[in-house]
Scaffold this active site. Structure first.
Site, mmCIF file in Angstrom:
data_model
loop_
_atom_site.group_PDB
_atom_site.id
_atom_site.type_symbol
_atom_site.label_atom_id
_atom_site.label_comp_id
_atom_site.label_asym_id
_atom_site.label_seq_id
_atom_site.Cartn_x
_atom_site.Cartn_y
_atom_site.Cartn_z
ATOM 1 N N ALA A 91 0.824 -1.204 0.000
ATOM 2 C CA ALA A 91 0.000 0.000 0.000
ATOM 3 C C ALA A 91 0.860 1.258 0.000
ATOM 4 O O ALA A 91 0.521 2.266 -0.632
ATOM 5 C CB ALA A 91 -0.930 0.002 1.217
ATOM 6 N N GLU A 92 1.979 1.219 0.713
ATOM 7 C CA GLU A 92 2.843 2.393 0.844
ATOM 8 C C GLU A 92 3.576 2.717 -0.453
ATOM 9 O O GLU A 92 3.671 3.875 -0.856
ATOM 10 C CB GLU A 92 3.877 2.163 1.956
ATOM 11 C CG GLU A 92 3.320 2.230 3.369
ATOM 12 C CD GLU A 92 3.104 3.667 3.825
ATOM 13 O OE1 GLU A 92 3.532 4.589 3.115
ATOM 14 O OE2 GLU A 92 2.485 3.844 4.880
#
Length: 401
Positions: free
Chosen positions: A95-96
């Site tokens: 996600a990052e």
């Protein structure tokens, strides 16, 4: 009769759905429980929309992220497991950064785990002209695990740790105070907006990524579903090597291509290890035995460092400082003409053993340092382009042998 058949078919459909979906639902609930999230989260409409998009409109993007991370996923998964934190956090890296080690945000956050420089240094990640350990898949994961553990001790719930990782501890604490609750359903309220939209969707995105992977066989078929497990068993191990050695040279000794070794070590700003001291690099575990058998520090003829051109310097003066021919500098920097400019960075190949560095300490003077190493003051000043005798604590001087 038709009405009876319709009722029968409908009832059979619900029965069929429950037979096939209930086990998966239970698995999804177990994933949520590792993050201290209640099963009602599975009915969150925005979460459902995000999860559905990963198997429809964003399917190819999801698979590309997975492909990009395939070099690191087994190692990250093992590190997370060994440190007893939820496996879902593997998908926090996804996600990052989309599993891109070179990802860089507008706010200067970098690497798989998107560390800001200040936070990175707090957790021991080195950042200088030669290396940025935020991009190191192993070192950055060690730091992320330590950070998440500290956040969990602070908040007591893993989903709050995840939210704090994304938006900051202070913002989550203020959100809890405003809401009068740390319940996830309350904090994600779309009308009250206790947290920014990005943070509200952050936890939804992590869970979506994890549940789609958990349900890979149902969401993907054939070769695509095989991607989720094909890298199992491939892991990285860290080994110590000499400073100033090229990755190409190290790779040749252990039977790898230089490009493959660079992919496993994106932390290095150049194609060689930091010159001041030894460095740790990542190699496949399968190459460890060969590394122990054949690698010997210092086998490479030259060590490498970087020189930043100062105003008034010439190529011949720089070459003299390091005791090499200016033609070597031209060659290693692929320069057609001996023209340089201030702030330009030049790769300098220095014969091993021809010089080393000394960092100025309290009480040092140019005369004491020259006497300590048995060289003339004039030589020391010439090699370091010093016009006067003034030096400062922390300065790094080249000491010719």
């Amino acid at each position: 009769m038709k009405k009876f058949l319709l009722v029968f078919v409908t009832a059979f459909g619900f029965l069929h759905a429950s037979l096939f979906m209930e086990p998966q639902y239970n698995d999804d609930v177990k994933v949520l429980q590792t993050l201290d999230i209640e099963s009602s989260f599975l009915r969150d409409p925005i979460f459902l929309q995000l999860k559905n998009s990963l198997t429809t409109s964003k399917r190819n993007h999801y698979l590309k992220m997975l492909e990009r991370g395939s070099l690191y996923i087994p190692t990250l998964r093992k590190m997370i497991h060994d440190n007893n934190i939820p496996q879902v956090f593997l998908y926090m890296a996804m996600a990052e950064s989309n599993f891109d080690t070179h990802a860089l945000s507008h706010a200067k956050a970098s690497g798989l785990w998107q560390f800001m420089p200040k936070t990175a240094k707090i957790y021991g990640l080195k950042i200088d002209r030669y290396i940025d350990e935020r991009r190191d898949p192993v070192r950055s994961t060690e730091a992320a695990i330590a950070y998440l553990k500290r956040l969990h001790r602070l908040f007591g719930k893993w989903y709050l740790a995840a939210l704090a990782y994304n938006s900051g501890e202070g913002r989550v604490l203020r959100a809890i105070k405003r809401a009068g609750s740390d319940d996830l359903h309350v904090l994600l309220d779309e009308k009250k907006k206790y947290l920014p939209r990005e943070s509200r969707n952050y936890i939804r995105k992590i869970v979506s990524l994890a549940l789609v992977a958990n349900d890979a066989e149902m969401c993907f078929s054939g070769e695509q579903s095989h991607m989720f497990n094909r890298t199992e068993g491939r892991s990285l191990v860290r080994v110590k090597v000499s400073g100033g050695e090229t990755l190409e040279h190290i790779a040749s000794q252990i039977g790898m291509s230089g490009n493959d070794l660079k992919l496993l070590n994106p932390q290095f700003n150049y194609s060689f290890t930091p010159p001041d001291e030894g460095a740790h690099i990542n190699i496949p575990y399968s190459r460890l035995t060969r590394f122990k058998e054949v690698y010997r520090p210092g086998r490479q003829k030259n060590m490498f460092l970087v020189h930043t051109v100062k105003k008034g310097e010439s190529l011949s003066k720089i070459a003299h400082r390091y005791g090499i021919s200016y033609k070597m500098i031209l060659s290693f920097n692929r320069m057609k003409r001996p023209v340089i400019y201030p702030k330009q960075e030049l790769i300098i190949p220095v014969p091993k053993g021809s010089l080393h560095h000394y960092r100025v300490k309290k009480g040092d003077s140019i005369y004491k340092i020259a006497r300590r190493f048995g060289i003339k003051v004039a030589t020391l000043k010439a090699r370091n382009d010093l016009k006067g005798n003034i030096i400062h604590i922390g300065d790094k001087l080249v000491i010719p042998n």
